[in-house]
Write an enzyme that holds these catalytic residues in place. Structure first.
Site, PDB file in Angstrom:
ATOM      1  N   ASP A 174      -0.150   5.066   0.784  1.00  0.00           N
ATOM      2  CA  ASP A 174      -0.113   5.915   1.975  1.00  0.00           C
ATOM      3  C   ASP A 174      -0.180   5.335   3.693  1.00  0.00           C
ATOM      4  OD1 ASP A 174      -0.862   7.978   0.070  1.00  0.00           O
ATOM      5  OD2 ASP A 174      -3.022   6.669  -0.056  1.00  0.00           O
ATOM      6  N   ASP A 176       0.922  -1.121   0.103  1.00  0.00           N
ATOM      7  CA  ASP A 176       0.038   0.037   0.024  1.00  0.00           C
ATOM      8  C   ASP A 176       0.896   1.319  -0.032  1.00  0.00           C
ATOM      9  OD1 ASP A 176      -2.233   1.625   0.280  1.00  0.00           O
ATOM     10  OD2 ASP A 176      -1.889   1.556   2.311  1.00  0.00           O
TER      11      ASP A 176
END
Length: 261
Positions: A30, A28
């Site tokens: 963020d 991922d």
């Protein structure tokens, strides 16, 4: 720190904190690689609070603001924008028309509010820039040297810009982002589809890939996709959050990726 002169499967498993069978890492963006989760939370808060305040004035209801910690984590973190808008508003008993992806931010539809949030996020990025977690950069350098595949799997439509601005694009071989999800009609997290697509692009089976996530929805995606290993990132250091990440499927929980080196 290990000697990287001759990277092997044993080095990968013992020094990178991964099982020996792992051949690729799916990250991922963020909160995992970049310190942009707080920017997203602030953009969501500003957008929702503005909408909720105006709605309360019109209906006479009490104004209950968006909680940038609890509401963000429960309803929007890691999800496609439209899914996040729909999820949070649903928790308040609010229903809006879906609208369409080209709705401007001043249109009160699911897509319109999502686009308003994206406008706010882009404004903050432009004004303040983006910070990469040092431990994440070091980990990317290590796994790249060890020969593991790298993909970024994010619900953000700004993924490509963020990777380019930060220079992280040099580590990333494939990416699945919010634009990919929309164009290829891929279900967002907590469905595993986006991570499965990332593994497919790297030509590895799910059980030979590790998922790195800070969002509950992303960890759920890693578990339901039957990936070989799921790393939960708990930047807050809070024990309850670490326990929650483990409960829903993380094999290991760290506060920084450098802990795996």
């Amino acid at each position: 720190m290990a000697n990287w002169d001759h990277p092997t499967s044993k080095v990968r498993s013992t020094v990178l904190g991964l099982p020996e069978q792992v051949r690729a890492c799916l990250f991922d963006l963020d909160g995992v690689l970049t310190d942009t989760a707080s920017v997203h939370a602030k953009a969501w808060q500003t957008m929702f609070d503005t909408y909720l305040y105006q709605r309360a004035k019109h209906t006479g209801e009490n104004f209950v603001p968006f909680d940038p910690t609890a509401d963000y984590r429960q309803y929007v973190d890691g999800k496609k924008r439209e899914d996040g808008v729909r999820s949070f508003l649903g928790s308040r008993g609010i229903t809006l028309p879906e609208g369409s992806a080209d709705n401007s931010g001043d249109v009160e539809t699911i897509y319109g509010l999502g686009n308003r949030k994206d406008d706010l996020f882009r404004q903050v990025l432009k004004e303040h820039g983006i910070e990469v977690f040092d431990g994440s950069r070091r980990y990317l350098e290590a796994i790249t040297y060890a020969g593991l595949g790298v993909a970024v799997v994010s619900s953000s439509t700004n993924t490509r810009d963020v990777l380019k601005i930060t220079g992280l694009d040099r580590f990333v071989q494939q990416q699945v982002d919010g634009i990919t999800l929309r164009e290829e009609h891929i279900a967002g997290k907590p469905a595993p589809d986006s991570y499965l697509r990332g593994a497919q692009l790297l030509d590895v089976a799910p059980d030979a890939a590790a998922v790195f996530e800070d969002a509950l929805s992303g960890v759920q995606a890693g578990l339901s996709g039957h990936f070989g290993f799921v790393v939960g990132i708990n930047r807050t250091g809070r024990v309850d959050q670490a326990e929650e990440l483990r409960r829903i499927g993380a094999n290991v929980v760290v506060t920084d990726l450098a802990e795996l080196l």
